[in-house]
Scaffold this motif. Structure first.
Motif, PDB file in Angstrom:
ATOM      1  N   PHE A 147       0.835  -1.210   0.000  1.00 20.52           N
ATOM      2  CA  PHE A 147       0.000   0.000   0.000  1.00 20.52           C
ATOM      3  C   PHE A 147       0.867   1.256   0.000  1.00 20.52           C
ATOM      4  O   PHE A 147       0.597   2.219  -0.708  1.00 20.52           O
ATOM      5  N   MET A 148       1.933   1.195   0.801  1.00 19.54           N
ATOM      6  CA  MET A 148       2.823   2.352   0.937  1.00 19.54           C
ATOM      7  C   MET A 148       3.487   2.706  -0.389  1.00 19.54           C
ATOM      8  O   MET A 148       3.606   3.881  -0.742  1.00 19.54           O
ATOM      9  N   GLU A 149       3.927   1.687  -1.135  1.00 17.11           N
ATOM     10  CA  GLU A 149       4.565   1.945  -2.439  1.00 17.11           C
ATOM     11  C   GLU A 149       3.591   2.646  -3.372  1.00 17.11           C
ATOM     12  O   GLU A 149       3.983   3.482  -4.186  1.00 17.11           O
ATOM     13  N   GLY A 150       2.307   2.300  -3.245  1.00 14.65           N
ATOM     14  CA  GLY A 150       1.291   2.959  -4.063  1.00 14.65           C
ATOM     15  C   GLY A 150       1.061   4.390  -3.618  1.00 14.65           C
ATOM     16  O   GLY A 150       0.989   5.311  -4.431  1.00 14.65           O
ATOM     17  N   LEU A 151       0.990   4.588  -2.310  1.00 11.70           N
ATOM     18  CA  LEU A 151       0.702   5.923  -1.764  1.00 11.70           C
ATOM     19  C   LEU A 151       1.765   6.936  -2.196  1.00 11.70           C
ATOM     20  O   LEU A 151       1.445   8.057  -2.607  1.00 11.70           O
ATOM     21  N   VAL A 152       3.019   6.518  -2.101  1.00 12.12           N
ATOM     22  CA  VAL A 152       4.118   7.439  -2.381  1.00 12.12           C
ATOM     23  C   VAL A 152       4.032   7.985  -3.811  1.00 12.12           C
ATOM     24  O   VAL A 152       4.375   9.138  -4.081  1.00 12.12           O
ATOM     25  N   LYS A 153       3.526   7.145  -4.713  1.00  6.04           N
ATOM     26  CA  LYS A 153       3.425   7.575  -6.116  1.00  6.04           C
ATOM     27  C   LYS A 153       2.363   8.648  -6.322  1.00  6.04           C
ATOM     28  O   LYS A 153       2.284   9.260  -7.387  1.00  6.04           O
TER      29      LYS A 153
END
Lengths: 464, 310
Positions: free
Chosen positions: A418-424
């Motif tokens: 989820f975090m990798e998605g959020l950062v984008k």
């Protein structure tokens, strides 16, 4: 000329109040848009994202939206009935009560009094206040229409009557709750049922706050400012009745793939797609009205506001039904596409049309001309660019989010945390803040223009 | 005849009301009286006073503006969050708190996923877990004590059963205690399902670590470990919220376990009371099977082994 009879003070009061609450709501919108990528800007307890976001949505829907709707509807009703309001003093009281209610609403939401029902966050004592406000509005509007001095009721009055009736039903039913003290209540409906009632309300708030009263403005001010009659009366009849019939079935498209019974979801999706027809009925009617003389787009500065506004209404009413389809919903639901959609409607259609209506009304009331067409044109281009940049940025973010959530590796495991998605999202959210800023500057041009027009009008009046 | 209606405002309003009510009755009022709208799972329990107080705080702080509480029956969603949401899970939620925007992750299966200590630390400083998280800090709510009389009134309004002593026990609880208690009960009426989605089911991996001792795999494992494991087990495996990985204790018993037990625990998480190799789990570790593929899990195991050698 019996113009003095018209209670323009109340109309003016509502317009100024709505602009004031609009500024508050837009500034908070900018603030929370920055909080999304800069969490340090959360200042507990009152100014965290969770509390400010509802002040933003309520401030703009109720403060700017309904404030303008009250004022402009009073204006339209007086003009179309050829008489002053039936109860001018009540209308004045309405104005004071409105501002008191919005101020209390903002304070109570900042304090965390929140029913957690989207667009119905206000706690029960304020709900009663809102109902009283609505009853006053209904009495004055219906009373004035009944005592009218004009045989036929024009299209705009149909939309205003439908708004009065529908919002009353929606608001009262969804806000039924079990009080647990003065500042807290629990929804009368639980779980799945609560969800169904809330989104029936929530989507029809869009239908009967952001659509029907704005269409009332569109149908009145477009012919007024262009001098061109509405293209088809019959089309407006068909569009009106099918719109108010179909809207109420569609709320469940907000609940696709949730545990809500499938048949309600499907029915919601079907009627949502049907809704394209009556929505485009009004779009087509608008286009063909100006179609007899497209030069008006250049010669009359207001025409482009109305035509752009109805264009975004048209785009919205295709975009929304597309989102409702299950396969699209599975990709973009819960993503930034959804607020992207809302903002094209509110910034592109509602604010554009409302601002144009105010541009028309204020010089009329002050018996003068608009202060500057140039400033109005600057306002137009800035809010247009800001809004487009905003919506398109949000679409892209939304599709990206949905795609990252769904992405899998060759062996079927998830590709991104989820975090990798959020950062984008961060670069897009920063761009969205910039877009919001451009829109805000556009609105400041609008406010300056209205203020200067009022000043010019008052000066002329005092000299006379 | 039909044209008359545009001259009669009261008639017009009545007809408009009828037209508006048709869809309303069909999709909202009628379903309300059918059983399908009032389902309740057998395991579903009423909120305790502490949990309800936590739910009130969840609403007060507007958590639902960024977090949904409904897992859609879609493959990747079930892999990421857990079993899809059932209609019967929400009978005590007034209102429903499914939300409409996932700025943060879904919380429908957060209950029991992490230990309490994880939530306390995460609420105080989300960025210490995920440096780039945009969640506001909520440590400040631990400064406020609960008001038992208020919570009791709220229990009554919901019609929940409660014991007097549970209310009295609230007086030394903080708002943060309540919020954590609420977190831990969300979605627990549904038994945690085994993670799905990988081409090979859980017990079907190689019994031996194919990367054992491979330094390349260990460095790949380090990257995954730092992102997913270090926040609880420490950057050197020394432990913290979760147990130490380097003290030759495993599942609270002296003595190491073979690689494939490591694999299984990373894949399936731990569940309170479940027994592995004769050792009883305390629960609190989330399953990573949906998020990390087979090779990644083995890489992590490889890396943990290098930590233990240091």
């Amino acid at each position: 000329m019996s113009d003095y009879q018209y209670d323009h003070q109340t109309v003016k009061g509502f317009i100024i109040s709505s602009i004031f609450w609009g500024v508050v709501g837009i500034l908070i919108g900018l603030w929370i848009s920055i909080q999304l990528w800069k969490p340090e800007l959360n200042i507990p307890p009152f100014f965290t994202y969770g509390r400010l976001r509802v002040v933003h949505t309520n401030g703009l829907a109720f403060g700017l939206g309904i404030g303008a709707i009250f004022g402009i509807s009073y204006y339209i009703v007086m003009r179309l009935t050829k008489r002053p309001l039936l109860f001018p003093k009540l209308a004045r009281f309405h104005l004071y009560l409105f501002n008191a209610a919005i101020a209390l609403a903002a304070v109570s939401l900042l304090m965390g009094m929140n029913q957690s029902l989207e667009y119905a966050e206000l706690e029960w004592p304020l709900d009663i206040g809102v109902v009283i406000l609505w009853v006053i509005f209904a009495i004055n509007v219906m009373g004035t229409i009944i005592k009218r001095r004009e045989d036929q009721m024009y299209i705009s009055l149909w939309y205003i009557i439908a708004t009065v009736v529908a919002v009353a039903v929606l608001y009262i039913v969804n806000n039924l709750s079990i009080p647990a003290g003065l500042f807290k209540s629990y929804h009368l409906f639980a779980g799945v049922n609560s969800a169904n009632v809330e989104w029936w309300y929530g989507h029809n708030a869009v239908g009967f706050i952001f659509t029907t009263p704005i269409l009332a403005m569109f149908y009145y001010f477009l012919p007024k400012s262009t001098g061109l009659p509405i293209f088809s009366h019959r089309l407006s009849i068909i569009a009106f009745w099918s719109l108010v019939f179909a809207y109420l079935w569609t709320g469940a498209h907000h609940l696709v793939y949730t545990p809500l019974p499938d048949w309600i979801q499907t029915l919601g999706i079907v009627f949502t797609i049907f809704l394209i027809a009556p929505s485009w009925g009004s779009v087509v009617n608008g286009y063909y009205t100006v179609g007899t003389d497209w030069n008006k787009m250049q010669t009359n500065y207001l025409t482009k506001f109305f035509i752009m506004g109805i264009t975004f209404y048209g785009l919205q009413t295709v975009q929304g039904p597309t989102q409702a389809i299950r396969v699209v919903s599975s990709l973009i639901h819960y993503t930034d596409w959804v607020p992207g959609h809302v903002h094209m409607g509110t910034m592109g259609w509602v604010t554009m049309t409302t601002a144009a209506s105010i541009y028309y009304i204020i010089p009329k009331i002050y018996n003068t001309e608009i202060y500057s067409v140039k400033v109005a044109n600057t306002h137009f281009w800035l809010v247009l660019i800001g809004q487009l940049m905003f919506s398109i940025t949000m679409w892209i973010t939304g599709i990206q989010q949905g795609a990252l959530w769904k992405a899998t590796n060759a062996d079927g495991s998830l590709k991104y945390t989820f975090m990798e998605g959020l950062v984008k999202n961060y670069p897009y959210w920063q761009l969205r803040t910039v877009a919001g800023l451009i829109f805000t500057v556009g609105m400041l041009f609008f406010i300056y223009n209205i203020y200067m027009t009022m000043r010019k009008g008052s000066l002329a009046a005092s000299r006379a | 005849m039909a044209g008359e209606i545009y001259r009669k405002p009261i008639m017009f309003a009545i007809v408009a009301a009828v037209v508006i009510l048709i869809g309303t009755i069909a999709t909202v009022f009628f379903p309300m009286f059918t059983e399908g709208m009032h389902p309740k799972l057998e395991n579903l329990k009423q909120y305790t006073p502490l949990q309800l107080a936590g739910k009130d705080i969840y609403q007060r702080e507007g958590c639902n503006n960024c977090h949904t509480q409904t897992v859609r029956p879609l493959k990747t969603e079930v892999m990421r969050y857990g079993d899809y949401s059932k209609a019967g899970e929400f009978a005590y939620d007034r209102p429903f708190l499914w939300g409409s925007k996932r700025t943060g992750p879904d919380l429908a299966r957060i209950g029991g996923k992490y230990p309490d200590a994880w939530h306390y630390s995460h609420f105080e400083n989300p960025q210490s877990f995920f440096a780039q998280s945009n969640m506001p800090k909520y440590g400040w709510i631990k400064e406020s004590k609960l008001n038992p009389a208020e919570v009791e009134a709220h229990m009554k309004a919901n019609g929940f059963d409660y014991k007097k002593e549970d209310i009295a026990a609230l007086s030394d609880k903080t708002e943060l205690d309540a919020l954590v208690a609420y977190m831990q009960v969300i979605g627990t009426a549904v038994k945690r399902a085994a993670p799905i989605g990988q081409t090979k089911p859980a017990g079907d991996h190689e019994p031996e670590n194919p990367f054992a001792g491979d330094p390349k795999a260990a460095s790949a494992g380090k990257e995954i470990y730092d992102q997913n494991c270090a926040m609880c087990h420490g950057s050197k495996g020394e432990g913290g919220i979760g147990p130490s990985l380097v003290d030759d204790m495993f599942l609270y018993v002296k003595g190491d376990l073979p690689d494939d037990d490591y694999y299984e625990i990373i894949h399936n998480g731990t569940e309170q009371g479940k027994i592995e190799e004769g050792r009883t789990m305390k629960g609190g570790m989330p399953p990573y099977g949906g998020q990390l593929d087979k090779n990644k899990i083995w890489q992590v195991v490889t890396y943990i082994r290098t930590l233990q050698k240091k």
